[in-house]
Design an enzyme around this catalytic site. Structure first.
Site, mmCIF file in Angstrom:
data_model
loop_
_atom_site.group_PDB
_atom_site.id
_atom_site.type_symbol
_atom_site.label_atom_id
_atom_site.label_comp_id
_atom_site.label_asym_id
_atom_site.label_seq_id
_atom_site.Cartn_x
_atom_site.Cartn_y
_atom_site.Cartn_z
ATOM 1 C CG HIS A 155 8.223 -9.956 6.987
ATOM 2 N ND1 HIS A 155 8.828 -11.169 6.456
ATOM 3 C CD2 HIS A 155 7.071 -9.367 6.923
ATOM 4 C CE1 HIS A 155 7.988 -11.654 6.141
ATOM 5 N NE2 HIS A 155 6.687 -10.633 5.836
ATOM 6 C CD GLU A 156 4.008 -6.387 6.580
ATOM 7 O OE1 GLU A 156 3.132 -5.688 5.451
ATOM 8 O OE2 GLU A 156 3.848 -7.533 6.967
ATOM 9 C CG HIS A 179 7.003 -6.436 2.297
ATOM 10 N ND1 HIS A 179 7.802 -7.583 1.645
ATOM 11 C CD2 HIS A 179 6.537 -7.852 3.359
ATOM 12 C CE1 HIS A 179 7.552 -8.977 1.992
ATOM 13 N NE2 HIS A 179 6.722 -8.865 3.283
#
Length: 219
Positions: free
Chosen positions: A22-23, A26
């Site tokens: 998820h990170e 980004h």
């Protein structure tokens, strides 16, 4: 104790992947739109060690799983990684590009939920064997954690991704006023979590998405 160890073993990989990828998503999208901050910090990587937060990635999910295992609880399993550094001022079009950077994390969770769902389908369609049940349980855990993180992060409260998406979409004046909530966002989230309000809002959405996933994959 054996039940707790088994639970932790099944959930460890899905949780770490869900939070760290998820990170990383980004950071990747931020680089695409002009901000190399995460890339320069070595955070656009599939190596989970670069993203793990000892408290948010390990301790908090482990405590929630332990409590659920020991007390048969039904709380929301969640956690967090070290936030990927993003300098929104370096994006080509900061306000518009913020939407895509913020949406990248939940979109990564969507893709992982689909991937784990396919693995679950394979496991349930395979003849029973030594690894069939553990694979099915891990795939189910993978779907659960990614659905939770996707829906939770789309909650429209800064600094969650949904809050940043809302800031990107709102007119400038309203966006500026809404963004001022960000320093108080995490305390507000914790209050909503521990009072049960967050669960009342998110559980129906997660159940609907899980149903649609099952419908699409046929299990």
């Amino acid at each position: 104790m054996d039940s707790l160890i088994s639970t932790l073993a099944i959930w460890a990989l899905p949780v770490v992947l869900a939070i760290t990828l998820h990170e990383a998503a980004h950071g990747y999208v931020a680089r695409h739109f002009g901000d190399p901050t995460a890339d320069l910090a070595g955070r656009i990587t599939l190596n989970p060690l670069r993203h793990i937060d000892p408290v948010g990635t390990v301790l908090v999910p482990a405590l929630i799983l332990a409590a659920s295992s020991l007390f048969s609880g039904g709380g929301i399993l969640f956690g967090w990684a070290k936030p990927v550094p993003v300098n929104f001022g370096r994006l080509h079009n900061p306000k518009a590009d913020m939407l895509w950077v913020a949406a990248a994390g939940p979109f990564a969770n969507l893709l992982m939920a689909l991937g784990w769902g396919i693995l679950f389908k394979i496991a349930t369609s395979t003849s029973a064997g030594e690894y069939t049940v553990p694979m099915m349980k891990m795939a189910d855990a993978g779907m659960q954690i990614n659905i939770v993180l996707m829906v939770l992060n789309l909650f429209p409260l800064p600094p969650l991704d949904g809050g940043r998406i809302a800031v990107s979409l709102l007119p400038n004046r309203l966006a500026w006023q809404f963004a001022r909530i960000e320093p108080y966002g995490f305390p507000i989230l914790l209050v909503l979590l521990f009072t049960g309000v967050l669960g009342m809002i998110l559980w129906p959405l997660m159940a609907i998405f899980r149903y649609l996933l099952a419908l699409a994959l046929g299990f």
